[in-house]
Motif scaffolding. Structure first.
Motif, mmCIF file in Angstrom:
data_model
loop_
_atom_site.group_PDB
_atom_site.id
_atom_site.type_symbol
_atom_site.label_atom_id
_atom_site.label_comp_id
_atom_site.label_asym_id
_atom_site.label_seq_id
_atom_site.Cartn_x
_atom_site.Cartn_y
_atom_site.Cartn_z
ATOM 1 N N THR A 31 -1.343 4.084 5.778
ATOM 2 C CA THR A 31 -1.935 2.838 5.301
ATOM 3 C C THR A 31 -3.437 2.860 5.524
ATOM 4 O O THR A 31 -3.902 3.119 6.635
ATOM 5 N N SER A 50 -4.227 1.121 -1.794
ATOM 6 C CA SER A 50 -2.952 1.807 -1.596
ATOM 7 C C SER A 50 -3.234 3.136 -0.902
ATOM 8 O O SER A 50 -4.368 3.624 -0.878
ATOM 9 N N ALA A 72 0.830 -1.202 0.000
ATOM 10 C CA ALA A 72 0.000 0.000 0.000
ATOM 11 C C ALA A 72 0.860 1.246 0.000
ATOM 12 O O ALA A 72 0.526 2.255 -0.632
#
Length: 1282
Positions: A296, A292, A221
């Motif tokens: 996060t 992503s 991510a």
């Protein structure tokens, strides 16, 4: 041979021939395959490169020779020189063909065993196919389930195993592709992190930041510097479990440019699995959403339709939602949501789940064994989605006319009708296969249960005479008694052959015979029937009506046949059910009757006494009516279920003989199924229906509680039906909307979450509106359990207009949401108080401070002004003693000036007395404080001490109580002593405090309170004192003892020396008996009459007894005594002192009476007299007599009169001019001791052993240096001169 012998022989031969012709085979049984292949698998994979043979087992049962064959792809295989035929494509295969010949042995690579099992010795590509075992005998054909035998593939990655370097900027997303090869069966894909220069291998741990899609690709991510993995590679790996091997793809290194690590990105959906998913019942399904973003993204999964997510089966982990053991009820729409606080609304994606299923048996065909001329029925039914197709087979041949029919029926069967029935049930997801035999049986009658033992029955009862018969065809059965066929309405012959006799009479006793016959033979069996006189209850229980809580008695007495009298037992039943006396201890046997103790409404009912002798029984019953709270209402039901109301109705339960006065209606709902809420109370007993107000969009059930003058009933059962209220708009908006200003620069909005019962409909969400400078921002929050929103603004204590409204699919709340003024997070004030100082002098526990107030303008306070905080601590101990005291102040009105010119003051209480302190002051808003003002130092004077730490009663007598205590934890100065007092307690009357004694010794921890009344309760007080006065008192409750027998001491000798012993004693904790006001030790040498008494001990429970002779036996007692002269002695103990006996003990004559000994004593006395004269002469010549040191040698310390009366001798090495062994002492002999002859001097105790006790029970220690005597014993420098 005589003619009649020949005739007999011919008759026997003829009978045997006839019998041999008429007797058929017992069972005509077609084959049944019981083991075929790997029965739990439809597909089996093999490694074509492997050398391990594969076995296809096939075993069948049947009552004739069974022939086996195997088919591959529907074509039979034939093994040469064997009873097994093998074909392929319908033709017999020549196993001598090279492709069926082993490359190593030049023999057939397919071998078989007698059961039908085959083994393929060397696996090759051409061995792929669909295999099926077939078993045949003259009566039918049995077929196994088909097995798909497939070659496992092991294709490698197309790319060369080289290393790639992937460069990426920190905080940006990254995707590493796997591109796995296609294999059958597919392998398990994993990502590997290498370490230790490629020697270590670790599988990746997945999280919200790192995840893997269903194609094997790896996602980050946001990339972090740690993802470089210390320069080691990543690789995609496939595990082929069937082949026990691993395949690795290309190697990748990640190179991270750390310059962008502080960049932030909103949540973005970069991958999701298929939108429409078909799940198979009982299996697992997985949805994948990969996001992503930096920070996060946090991922949530919700179920949009069909109900809530079942957390026990639905696992939300690593950007995946997996539903285990999926069911049809799990069908519906699911949604993933990703957010990281950079977007006002989460990023979402929806999935649709449809659940179908493989066929499942509803009625599975079973084997059938029937006789000739009978009927056989087979059922084949199954459920599945889509609906399964049903196909019947007989001996392997399809029966097309019975397709999709669930039953197959055969009538009037013959032996030739034996066959094997197959049924195949299938849909697109799988199939079920059943292969069962139809066996035809034919044999003469056989007895399964004979009439062997006598059968007893009581007159008037029914009885069954056993004669269970089996035979095919079903035999004809009849009964006889004394050669008379027994028929009539009182006689019933069961299909099994048993005879049932109704209302047995004494005349029907005797021998009975059963006969059974069919076309193949005939049998019979006989037995005896015995009829007894019936049992009669002569005195039974009587009915009763009593109030709950009282006892009930029931009696019973019966008469029976004299031959069965010993078997007569009494059984009690309540409402037809036997009473369990162990489970209900309130019911006990009372002779042949029972007693019910403390009856309740549950005891109401009909009680029956059953007298039984195992042949028959008689019963008598009576009613018990218990007047008690009512039984619960019954048949609770609903009607007119609307979105906001329902009609609840019920039927009255039994009132337990007291009229019902009211009903209480309660409900629970689907959001709190275990919580019941009182909805309404009905005060009219005739009303059994009421309207109840509800909330929309909830599933309600109801119960009712009845009440009479004796109390409430138990709750009724739940309502027969539930009320699911229709949806409507929310009735209210969230309450307690406010901002949390604890994080600088953040706008944190909080509210009280609304429970599900207040949602009033599906699709519930919070609409958050934020207004600033005429602009409005709206955020929709779909998780009802969320109750805050955090947004980074960057400004400090900036106002915003905020309101939160509730909305569902029906609309928003009709009432407008309340507008609130909220603020971004506060920060530390920019202004600090000045000129902090002390006003006057501090007292022991308080001080007044003053300072210059701060500018309270919002831009200076940077938050809501709360006042000040005065902080103080002990000098040099700030980290451990810091105390903060809030000084609240209100912010000034707009009309007031922002900075005051007058001083601000505050008085702080609770300071520690007698301490050196430092202090400062800070300005405070809600969450932060300013820089500190100047620090000042000051001291608090001595204060009164706190309470003593603890206290307890040490000993009690009739007129005294001995107490002990521990010093106070907070002396608040220098302790100078204690005061003791008491108050007399008579019930609730508490007398005045009487102070008994003051002690100026601060180290004292024990005292005696005297002159008390016998058997009187007291409150004993202890006060600690400093120069500032007496502190808070500690009291304990105590009571003087009765004038009972004195408590007997329990003595123990804890240490024994050569010339001393240490004696201790304990007193039991008798609340009524007195202890002695003092104790002493009485002892004597064994064998002598002289008894010695020690000094009295009033405080301690130990004593040292000295001046004993070595190696002698002594008898000891501890004696408790009081001022009245009463004494109570302990049990005696005899001990032996240590050491060797003195020479005088070993002599046979009495040395003390020897003339030479008397002369020697006279000479020694003369020498001592001369020595004394010399001393006086020296004194007269001007030598100074050191009185102070002399008194010290006597044990009296003039400078410290409070010390213990024991001598405190100088330590070894000190230069005391009068110490024994010093140059200027009267006597330099180390074996002599100095000191007076007073009885309280320690000199008369001889050796002062280190084992002697001081006052608090510890050892005193050595009082002088020690030197060994002639015996090698350590001798004190203060030893007595003899």
């Amino acid at each position: 041979m005589r003619p009649y012998s020949i005739l007999i022989f011919l008759v026997i031969l003829t009978v045997q021939c006839v019998l041999s012709v008429d007797q058929p085979p017992r069972v005509t049984q077609p084959p049944t395959i019981i083991i075929a292949g790997e029965s739990d698998k439809d597909v089996i994979f093999f490694d074509p490169d492997g050398s391990k043979p594969h076995v296809f087992p096939c075993i069948a049962t049947g009552n004739a020779t069974i022939k086996f064959e195997w088919t591959k792809n529907g074509k039979t295989l034939k093994i040469p020189n064997s009873k097994y035929n093998w074909t392929r494509n319908g033709n017999v295969i020549n196993l001598k063909d090279p492709k069926y010949i082993s490359n190593t042995t030049n023999t057939s690579k397919i071998v078989s065993s007698d059961e039908g099992t085959i083994t393929i010795m060397e696996l090759q590509d051409q061995d792929e196919g669909i295999y099926q075992c077939i078993a045949r005998n003259p009566y039918g054909v049995s077929k196994s389930k088909k097995i798909h035998f497939l070659k496992a593939t092991k294709r490698s990655f197309t790319e060369d195993a080289k290393t790639f370097t992937q460069k990426v900027i920190a905080a940006e997303p990254l995707k590493l592709e796997c591109n796995p090869p296609e294999n059958n069966p597919p392998g398990i894909i994993r990502w590997v992190q290498y370490s230790d220069e490629g020697q270590g291998k670790n599988y990746m741990d997945f999280s919200d930041r790192i995840s893997q899609d269903d194609k094997g690709n790896l996602y980050f991510a946001n990339v972090q510097k740690s993802d470089e993995n210390f320069g080691e590679e990543y690789t995609c790996e496939i595990q082929l479990k069937e082949l026990n091997m691993y395949i690795e793809g290309a190697f990748t290194k990640i190179k991270v440019d750390d310059s962008g690590k502080n960049n932030v990105f909103g949540a973005e959906l970069v991958y999701h699995s298929n939108d429409d998913v078909i799940g198979i019942k009982g299996k697992s399904v997985t949805f994948i959403c990969i996001f992503s973003g930096n920070p996060t993204p946090h991922i949530k999964w919700v179920r949009k339709s069909g109900g809530k997510i079942d957390s026990s089966r639905m696992i939300r982990k690593n950007q995946k939602l997996t539903i285990k053991n999926v069911s049809v009820d799990d069908s519906g729409v699911y949604e993933c949501r990703g957010e990281n606080n950079l977007l006002l609304s989460p990023v979402t994606h929806r999935f649709s789940l449809t659940v179908e299923s493989k066929p499942e048996w509803k009625a599975q065909p079973r084997k059938v064994d029937v006789g000739v001329e009978e009927t056989a029925i087979f059922e084949c039914k199954a459920d599945g989605i889509p609906k399964p197709d049903i196909q019947w087979f007989i001996n392997g041949a399809p029966v097309d006319e019975m397709r999709n029919k669930g039953q197959l029926k055969f009538e009037n069967l013959t032996r030739e009708d034996a066959k094997v029935i197959q049924c195949n049930v299938s849909n697109i997801h799988g199939h079920l296969w059943a292969d069962v035999p139809l066996s035809i049986m034919a044999f003469k009658p056989e007895l399964k249960k004979k009439f062997e033992n006598d059968v007893k029955v009581s007159e008037g009862k029914s009885v069954t005479l056993p004669c269970e018969v089996d035979g095919k065809p079903t035999p004809r059965i009849y009964w006889k008694r004394k050669d008379q066929k027994m028929e009539g309405p009182n006689y019933t012959i069961m299909p099994s052959g048993n005879m049932i006799i109704k209302n047995a009479a004494m005349s029907e006793a005797g021998r009975w015979t059963c006969f059974a016959e069919n076309r193949y033979g005939k049998i019979k069996a006989s037995g005896e029937l015995i009829v007894r006189r019936k049992t009669v209850i002569e005195s039974g229980p009587s009915s009763q009506k009593i109030t709950h809580g009282t006892d009930s008695h029931f009696k019973c007495q019966a008469d029976t046949d004299p031959n069965e009298q010993d078997n007569l037992v009494y059984l009690w039943l309540k409402d037809g059910e036997p009473i369990d006396f162990q489970k209900n201890p309130r019911v006990e046997r009372e002779g042949n009757g029972i007693i019910i103790k403390g009856v309740t409404s549950e005891d109401t009912g009909r009680y029956m006494c059953m007298a039984s002798n195992s042949l028959d029984n008689d019963t008598a019953s009576a009613k018990l009516e218990v007047i008690a709270p009512p039984d619960p209402p019954i048949n609770v039901d609903i009607s007119s279920c609307l979105s906001r109301s329902v009609i609840v109705s019920w039927q009255k339960g039994f009132n337990n003989f007291s009229p019902i006065t009211k009903y209480h209606v309660e409900y629970n709902h689907s959001y709190a199924p275990n919580k019941w809420t009182r909805a309404k109370t009905v005060n009219v007993s005739s009303i059994t229906e009421v309207k109840v107000n509800l909330s929309p969009h909830a599933n309600y059930t109801f119960r009712v509680i009845a009440e009479n003058r004796l109390g409430k009933s138990k709750p009724s059962e739940r309502s027969l039906t539930a009320c699911y209220t229709n949806s409507d708009t929310p009735d209210k908006n969230p309450s307690n909307v406010h901002t949390d200003r604890s994080r600088t620069g953040w706008l944190i909005i909080k509210w009280d979450k609304m429970p599900e019962i207040e949602h009033n409909g599906p699709g519930f969400r919070y609409n958050l509106f934020i207004k600033k400078d005429g602009k409005t921002n709206k955020t929709e929050i779909y998780d009802w359990e969320e109750n805050k929103k955090e947004i980074y603004i960057g400004s400090v204590y900036e106002p915003y207009e905020i309101f939160v409204e509730a909305e569902n699919e029906e609309g928003s709340c009709s009432e407008p949401a309340v507008l609130h003024i909220g603020y971004t997070g506060e920060a530390a004030p920019l202004t600090a108080p000045g000129n902090f100082g002390l006003v006057g002098n501090a007292s022991a526990k308080s001080a007044t401070f003053e300072w210059d107030p701060v500018d309270t303008a919002p831009e200076m306070i940077r938050g809501r002004f709360k006042g000040y905080q005065i902080r103080y601590w002990k000098t040099g101990e700030k980290n451990t003693t810091l105390i903060k005291v809030e000084v609240p102040r209100s912010p000034p009105d707009e009309t007031r000036i922002k900075k005051r010119v007058v001083k601000d003051t505050a008085t702080i209480d609770g300071l520690p007395p007698y301490s050196d302190l430092e202090a400062d002051v800070v300005a405070a808003n809600t969450y932060f404080v300013s820089n500190a003002s100047n620090t000042i130092s000051f001291s608090t004077p001595e204060g009164v001490p706190g309470r003593v730490k603890s206290a307890k009663v040490y000993r009690r007598g009739t007129e005294f109580i001995t107490i002990s205590w521990e010093p106070p934890e907070e002396p608040n100065g220098i302790l100078i002593g204690y005061e003791i007092g008491y108050r007399k307690v008579n019930g609730f009357d508490i007398g005045e405090i009487v102070t008994t004694k003051e002690y100026d010794n601060p180290y004292r921890q024990m005292a005696i309170v005297n002159n008390l009344d016998m058997n009187q309760e007291y409150m004993i007080y202890i006060w600690a004192k400093t120069k500032a006065g007496r502190g808070e008192g500690f009291y304990l409750d105590a009571k003087t003892a009765n004038n009972n027998k004195m408590i007997k001491p329990q003595m123990e000798i804890v240490l024994i020396g050569e010339d001393f012993v240490n004696v201790t004693w304990t007193l039991n904790n008798d609340q009524n008996s007195p202890a002695g006001s003092y104790h002493f030790v009485r002892y004597k040498e064994v064998g002598k009459n002289t008894v010695i008494k020690s000094s009295n001990e009033t405080m301690n429970n130990w004593m040292n007894v000295s001046n004993l002779e070595p190696n002698r036996n002594y008898e000891f007692w501890v004696v408790g005594a009081n001022s009245k002269g009463d004494e109570e002695a302990s049990d005696s103990k005899v001990i032996k002192t240590k050491g060797e006996p003195s020479p005088s003990v070993k002599s046979e004559t009495n040395i003390a009476q020897a003339p030479w000994f008397i002369i020697m004593m006279i000479l020694i006395a003369v020498l001592i007299l001369i020595l004394i004269i010399v001393c006086f002469i020296k004194r007269s010549r001007g030598e100074k007599y050191n009185v102070q040191e002399r008194e010290k040698l006597r044990g009296n310390d003039i400078e410290n009169p409070e010390k213990d009366l024991f001598n405190e001798y100088p330590k070894s090495g000190e230069t005391d001019p009068l110490a024994a062994g010093s140059p200027d002492s009267f006597d330099n002999d180390d074996h002599k001791v100095l000191g007076g002859s007073e009885t309280d001097s320690m000199a008369e105790y001889g050796d002062v052993d280190p084992s002697k006790f001081n006052e608090d029970g510890s050892f005193i220690g050595q009082y002088g240096s020690q030197k060994p005597d002639e015996k090698g014993n350590q001798q004190s420098a203060m030893s007595t001169f003899v």
